[in-house]
Design a protein around this motif. Structure first.
Motif, PDB file in Angstrom:
ATOM      1  N   VAL A   4       3.068  -1.244   4.220  1.00  0.00           N
ATOM      2  CA  VAL A   4       2.693   0.136   3.872  1.00  0.00           C
ATOM      3  C   VAL A   4       3.978   0.911   3.621  1.00  0.00           C
ATOM      4  CG1 VAL A   4       1.561   2.253   4.654  1.00  0.00           C
ATOM      5  CG2 VAL A   4       0.560   0.015   5.213  1.00  0.00           C
ATOM      6  N   MET A  34       1.059   4.644   0.479  1.00  0.00           N
ATOM      7  CA  MET A  34       0.263   5.691   1.154  1.00  0.00           C
ATOM      8  C   MET A  34       0.747   7.049   0.700  1.00  0.00           C
ATOM      9  SD  MET A  34      -0.026   6.376   5.272  1.00  0.00           S
ATOM     10  CE  MET A  34      -1.238   5.115   5.683  1.00  0.00           C
ATOM     11  N   TYR A  48       0.879  -1.179   0.000  1.00  0.00           N
ATOM     12  CA  TYR A  48       0.000   0.000   0.000  1.00  0.00           C
ATOM     13  C   TYR A  48       0.911   1.222   0.000  1.00  0.00           C
ATOM     14  CZ  TYR A  48      -2.919   3.822   1.842  1.00  0.00           C
ATOM     15  OH  TYR A  48      -3.547   5.034   2.031  1.00  0.00           O
ATOM     16  N   LEU A  74      -6.242   1.086   2.468  1.00  0.00           N
ATOM     17  CA  LEU A  74      -5.627   0.075   3.347  1.00  0.00           C
ATOM     18  C   LEU A  74      -6.529  -1.151   3.452  1.00  0.00           C
ATOM     19  CD1 LEU A  74      -3.492   0.650   6.415  1.00  0.00           C
ATOM     20  CD2 LEU A  74      -5.362  -0.970   6.664  1.00  0.00           C
ATOM     21  N   VAL A  99      -4.503   5.027   9.310  1.00  0.00           N
ATOM     22  CA  VAL A  99      -4.666   3.562   9.262  1.00  0.00           C
ATOM     23  C   VAL A  99      -6.144   3.192   9.351  1.00  0.00           C
ATOM     24  CG1 VAL A  99      -4.180   1.420  10.539  1.00  0.00           C
ATOM     25  CG2 VAL A  99      -2.360   3.119  10.170  1.00  0.00           C
ATOM     26  N   GLN A 127      -5.481  -4.893   2.396  1.00  0.00           N
ATOM     27  CA  GLN A 127      -5.583  -6.005   3.365  1.00  0.00           C
ATOM     28  C   GLN A 127      -6.460  -7.121   2.786  1.00  0.00           C
ATOM     29  OE1 GLN A 127      -7.027  -5.376   7.612  1.00  0.00           O
ATOM     30  NE2 GLN A 127      -4.916  -6.148   7.898  1.00  0.00           N
TER      31      GLN A 127
END
Ligand code: FAD
Ligand code: FO1
Length: 458
Positions: free
Chosen positions: A57, A29, A27, A41, A35, A45
């Motif tokens: 991440v 970000m 991910y 996210l 989070v 997941q």
């Protein structure tokens, strides 16, 4: 444990359609630096869980970003410390690497044999450039998730909207389908085999090449936990009177959530849910949600569908014609960027607004309109006005470098999302604002006293 897929309309798949790799899900970000309540996210997941792979991440710290100063980077980096804490609880590895984002991500994809990259959506040119450069360097899918808007930007509308009045019904019609909050993230099951370096926060600061002459802000504490506290403070103490006080710059009527929304420390749907559930009067709830959902998502729509969102080329046709006709009208005052930056104009109200921005990193919303419109009045032409307004806004505003800023400045200088007004010198058909008009709305002298530019940068 079960993890449901996110709404299919919230994801856009770029580059390779499938992957044969069996490394982790990354991910990447960027805009949504939190989070919890983060659809990007959640999606990463879900992919990790269904493909029985670990997820990691990765935040790539760009040494400079659209003129951002240490004021913004301090706020952002402290917010990322909260991300580090929250990910540690979930046993999800977190990396902050310094460099050019597409190159850095491509290098990690290769090194880790990653199978998919997920990133959060931003309509700004720079993020779109990063994404297109990245997909030319990797042979795994890139999934872009709109984790910022309640209704995914590309789904709310397939074109540039004229104004709030045209996008409002489209968003309202889709709220029920998209207003949900992401599920609480799960502890990572398929743990990561690679070694995870501890983040060197001091080293990160040293790697930046930014202007550190602009003071950090002290009135607002960064990060998602503090964003939640700011929201509760707003709901408990200010929301009730928001409809009456929000446009009075002498009162502290706004939510002060914009720095948190800009850096993604809080999700707009969470804000909306808590505002709706509150006991505040319906008029203030509606007034606030109009700004938080309709106006904010209209800005993303504007930047997503207007390549020239930061240039007069992005103005509506009627405004371009109007500027053509009036660009040579004589100005009674002409100021340079330096004179504006030092608040050395003849107008005490403008100087006070500018000083509020320089000193606190957040000019009151009503004054931002007045401040930008006067720059149009006091510069030789609209493209110079645009350059100065964007430069100063993004240099001093903590919530700067945001679609709201580009749309807000284009509204002021180019009638974007507004309608033609009766013609007057310099402004032509662009809506005019004056100090006498402001005086009808609030006590201008009080505001000037509150923010008199005794000493800039103090
Ligand atoms: P509140 O009144 O509490 O509103 C809550 C949220 O609603 C805001 O955080 C924001 O996300 C949204 N919102 C409120 N007003 C607007 C609006 N006019 N347009 C779009 N969204 C809105 N906003 C930024 O986030 N960054 C900027 O750089 C920025 N620059 C601006 C420049 C100009 C010239 C103008 C006219 C507006 C600008 N705005 C910008 C929009 C607006 O002024 C701010 O979002 C608002 O003042 C932020 O304070 P708040 O969160 O306390 O607002
Ligand atoms: N996004 C990143 O991915 N890396 C950065 O280093 C970065 C720095 C940065 C500094 C100031 C600022 O206001 C935003 C910054 N962003 C960064 C982007 C931000 O998180 C949003 O993605 C964009 O502003 C788009 O809305």
């Amino acid at each position: 444990m079960s993890i449901a897929p996110i709404h299919p309309q919230r994801v856009r798949q770029l580059g390779q359609k499938t992957t044969k790799k069996n490394g982790p899900i990354i991910y990447w970000m960027s805009r949504d630096q939190r989070v919890h309540d983060n659809w990007a996210l959640t999606h990463a997941q879900y992919l990790a869980y269904t493909q029985r792979k670990p997820m990691v991440v990765l935040f790539v710290l760009s040494p400079s970003f659209l003129g951002a100063s240490s004021r913004s980077y301090d706020f952002m980096l402290q917010g990322l410390r909260q991300v580090e804490k929250d990910l540690a609880h979930l046993q999800i590895p977190f990396f902050i690497l310094v460099g050019n984002p597409p190159q850095t991500i491509a290098k990690s994809v290769k090194e880790w044999n990653a199978s998919v990259v997920v990133t959060d959506f931003s309509p700004l040119r720079i993020k779109r450039q990063w994404e297109s450069e990245l997909i030319s360097k990797i042979n795994v899918p890139l999934h872009v998730v709109d984790a910022h808007n309640v209704v995914p930007c590309w789904y709310a509308s397939d074109k540039r909207e004229y104004g709030a009045y045209t996008i409002r019904p489209k968003i309202h019609r889709l709220l029920k389908e998209f207003e949900g909050i992401p599920p609480t993230p799960h502890k990572q099951l398929n743990t990561w085999q690679m070694s995870v370096l501890k983040i060197d926060w001091e080293g990160l600061n040293k790697s930046l090449s930014i202007d550190s002459s602009i003071s950090a802000v002290t009135w607002v504490a960064p990060g998602s936990v503090n964003a939640g506290k700011k929201l509760s403070h707003f709901i408990n103490l200010k929301l009730e009177t928001y409809a009456q006080t929000r446009n009075d710059p002498t009162m502290d009527g706004q939510s002060d959530l914009s720095p948190y929304l800009h850096f993604g420390h809080i999700y707009a749907s969470r804000v909306m849910q808590e505002v709706v559930a509150s006991s505040a009067n319906i008029e203030s709830k509606k007034a606030f949600l109009e700004e938080l959902v309709v106006r904010r998502e209209l800005s993303d729509n504007f930047c997503w569908y207007t390549p020239h969102y930061d240039d007069p080329l992005g103005f509506p046709a009627w405004a371009k014609v109007s500027h053509e006709k009036h660009s040579h009208d004589s100005r009674s005052y002409v100021y340079t960027l330096e004179q504006c930056e030092q608040a050395q104009t003849h107008d005490p109200l403008w100087n006070a607004a500018h000083n509020q921005m320089v000193r606190t990193g957040k000019m009151h919303g009503y004054m931002r309109m007045y401040w930008a419109k006067k720059i149009l009045e006091w510069t030789p032409a609209v493209d110079e006005a645009m350059r100065i307004a964007i430069y100063l806004n993004d240099r001093f505003e903590l919530d700067g470098r945001d679609p709201n800023g580009y749309a807000g400045i284009a509204w002021c200088l180019g009638g974007v999302h507004d309608r033609p007004w009766f013609t007057r010198p310099i402004f032509g058909k662009i809506r005019f604002m004056s100090a006498s008009g402001a005086q009808k709305k609030f006590d201008v002298d009080v505001y000037i006293k509150q923010h008199s530019p005794s000493r800039l940068f103090s």
